[in-house]
Design a protein around this motif. Structure first.
Motif, short mmCIF file in Angstrom:
data_model
loop_
_atom_site.label_atom_id
_atom_site.label_comp_id
_atom_site.label_asym_id
_atom_site.label_seq_id
_atom_site.Cartn_x
_atom_site.Cartn_y
_atom_site.Cartn_z
N LYS A 187 30.21 -0.48 56.67
CA LYS A 187 29.08 -1.37 56.60
C LYS A 187 28.68 -2.03 55.64
O LYS A 187 28.56 -3.38 55.45
CB LYS A 187 28.23 -0.89 57.31
N ALA A 188 29.51 -0.87 54.35
CA ALA A 188 29.86 -1.92 53.18
C ALA A 188 30.50 -2.65 53.19
O ALA A 188 30.09 -3.80 51.90
CB ALA A 188 29.53 -0.88 52.38
N HIS A 189 32.22 -2.29 53.18
CA HIS A 189 32.46 -3.88 53.29
C HIS A 189 32.81 -4.45 54.03
O HIS A 189 33.96 -5.17 53.77
CB HIS A 189 33.82 -3.36 52.61
N LYS A 190 33.16 -4.28 55.18
CA LYS A 190 33.33 -5.57 56.63
C LYS A 190 34.94 -5.44 56.73
O LYS A 190 34.86 -6.72 57.33
CB LYS A 190 32.08 -6.31 56.94
N CYS A 191 35.78 -4.64 55.85
CA CYS A 191 36.72 -4.82 56.14
C CYS A 191 38.00 -4.51 56.49
O CYS A 191 38.11 -3.18 55.40
CB CYS A 191 37.53 -5.49 54.33
N THR A 192 39.29 -4.19 57.40
CA THR A 192 39.45 -3.20 58.03
C THR A 192 40.20 -3.44 56.74
O THR A 192 41.15 -2.05 56.69
CB THR A 192 40.17 -3.65 59.12
#
Lengths: 333, 333
Positions: free
Chosen positions: B39-44
């Protein structure tokens, strides 16, 4: 689909409130007297309703809003009421087929950037009292001359009394708006052109000096605006959430910081008392009785513009029936 | 591409800071001792770097994060550390090919919803002191039994000491964490299972009671976390903006409320003094000298999670060179 079957958090516009607000504004400021600001809602579907009410000219805050409006066929007269130094985005706006694009300028650098990118028409943005963009009124004539030297048409002036639109007292709003508009008219005398663009939802009925008003938030009137003395707009936006936890002391629903703007303090919750928001949750007390897990609760956004910008879609309801779902298609820059 | 050629507002991660934070955490909590919170970065793309550091198991806050991680091939062991009553989203998670999905439950209703949607594995979420989700420790055994009766495997417990992670004093964080984890271990005794999941960036080194830590913000450490006593993570996230207006008293850059989270107060601006933020602008003073229109300024996000969630892409830089651009592909719900 029933409103309570929407996946949550759900951004929901009330069709009756929206129509009331659109009709009220169109009666007060018909046709081009209003230049609706699309930054408030970022939905071309909603802009199309504004067009159907007679407002053919729109205000935008970002190049992406301008480009999205033009591509949706809403490009009759688009104003970027903001400065840009971005050569690529300015050129993209200048290249839009079948759209009229006017850009605000307030300095040598913004004039040079606009002209260099092929922008054909500008307004001179004038500072009317709020510390943000806009040139000094005494410098407006010089900037207009520079724009004309660079081959652009100068359509007039704009100035935003943003420090006035939220003032609670109607009388104070009138006095402050007059003062701001005297500054804008001084600049207009030097700049020329047909357009004197200003105003917002809080001054739409007060600002009789400008010949077009850039109101946006009126469409779905947030908690701040509906509290202002004398404003006839009603709240039409909600974020619905599902109660995912409840105990004897508090409950939790699934709408948090990522679904709601926090810049106007914590958005209130109908019938409950907000304790705090976190990324995906609101924790709240319920003096009227403990809710059940699975219940739906309604959050009232405190500031609609940045709240809408957090969502992919906005659902439109009449009563409890979902009658439409709009893409929030003008997000980003 | 140079960082100063990026269109603004630009969300930028510093590769060196990111690698420092990833390496520091992987050394402290190797492999499955860390369950990074996406949730902190939302980047796969960033999650893949965490995987390369040995962390195969991930924490998610939303079904969309779970689904996006699984579809990106990062589904070895995904925990939805959150309750859901959404039958469709629960079923979509249960149907993911080649992914192991575990969902948090804390009530009869959440157990029934998970089981009904075909979820196979759960953790019992236990309240350890912060007023949010999680059952009472004394109720955890009953909930685990109910989950087993409904055919699901109970992998253990989780509990988030969210009221502790931001406490400035290291000593106070230690004492409070111990108290929280005693509650979690009481619940674990009743629930069984292998997993005791807890913690966050602020307690990653303190929480030795849990066997996996759900830290997220450590990757790009925001202003709040880097100020905490004893934390070795560095700030790695910026929002770069362009100065679009400057006069003798103030200047304005093009990063506002729609590009930056405001829930931890106004994000600071390197070398300047923030006056206020509006939708698309920050107005600031410059005691060190007036900037020029066109200059770039750096905003330091005060809370990275909701800031990143406002952007389509995150650029990665080493020095001034843009070495990658990642899609923020786990946004929404």
């Amino acid at each position: 689909v029933n409103i309570h079957d929407l996946p949550t958090p759900a951004l929901v516009a009330d069709a009756d409130a929206l129509e009331h607000n659109l009709a009220t504004m169109a009666a007060a400021l018909p046709g081009p007297r209003l230049r609706p600001h699309v930054k408030a809602h970022k939905c071309t579907s909603l802009a199309r309703l504004q067009l159907e009410r007679g407002h053919t000219n729109f205000t935008c805050a970002t190049p992406r809003e301008v480009i999205g409006m033009a591509r949706a066929g809403l490009g009759e007269d688009l104003l970027l009421a903001n400065q840009s130094l971005d050569a690529d985005r300015l050129a993209a706006m200048a290249a839009l087929d079948g759209a009229r694009v006017t850009v605000a300028v307030d300095s040598d650098a913004t004039v040079v950037a606009a002209a260099g990118a092929g922008i054909r028409e500008v307004l001179v943005d004038v500072n009317v009292g709020m510390p943000r963009c806009g040139c000094d009124p005494d410098d407006a004539g010089r900037i207009a001359d520079l724009a004309r030297q660079r081959g652009m048409e100068v359509r007039g002036v704009m100035g935003y009394e943003g420090h006035v639109v939220g003032v609670e007292s109607h009388e104070a709003r009138v006095a402050m708006t007059e003062d701001c508009m005297q500054r804008l008219l001084v600049a207009h005398d030097k700049v020329g052109g047909d357009v004197v663009s200003a105003g917002g939802t809080g001054t739409y009925a007060i600002n009789t000096w400008a010949n077009e008003i850039q109101a946006g938030s009126y469409v779905l009137g947030d908690t701040k605006y509906v509290a202002l003395e004398g404003l006839p707009f009603v709240e039409g936006l909600s974020v619905w959430a599902t109660v995912i936890h409840a105990n004897d002391d508090w409950a939790v629903a699934d709408a948090g910081l990522k679904a709601l703007a926090m810049d106007h303090d914590n958005p209130p919750l109908d019938g409950h008392e907000v304790w705090f928001y976190s990324d995906e949750h609101v924790t709240f007390g319920s003096p009227g009785g403990r809710p059940a897990v699975g219940d739906r609760v309604r959050v009232r956004p405190a500031h609609i513009d940045p709240t809408i910008a957090k969502h992919d879609v906005m659902h439109v309801v009449r009563g409890e029936e979902v009658i439409d779902t709009w893409e929030v298609d003008l997000r980003g820059w």
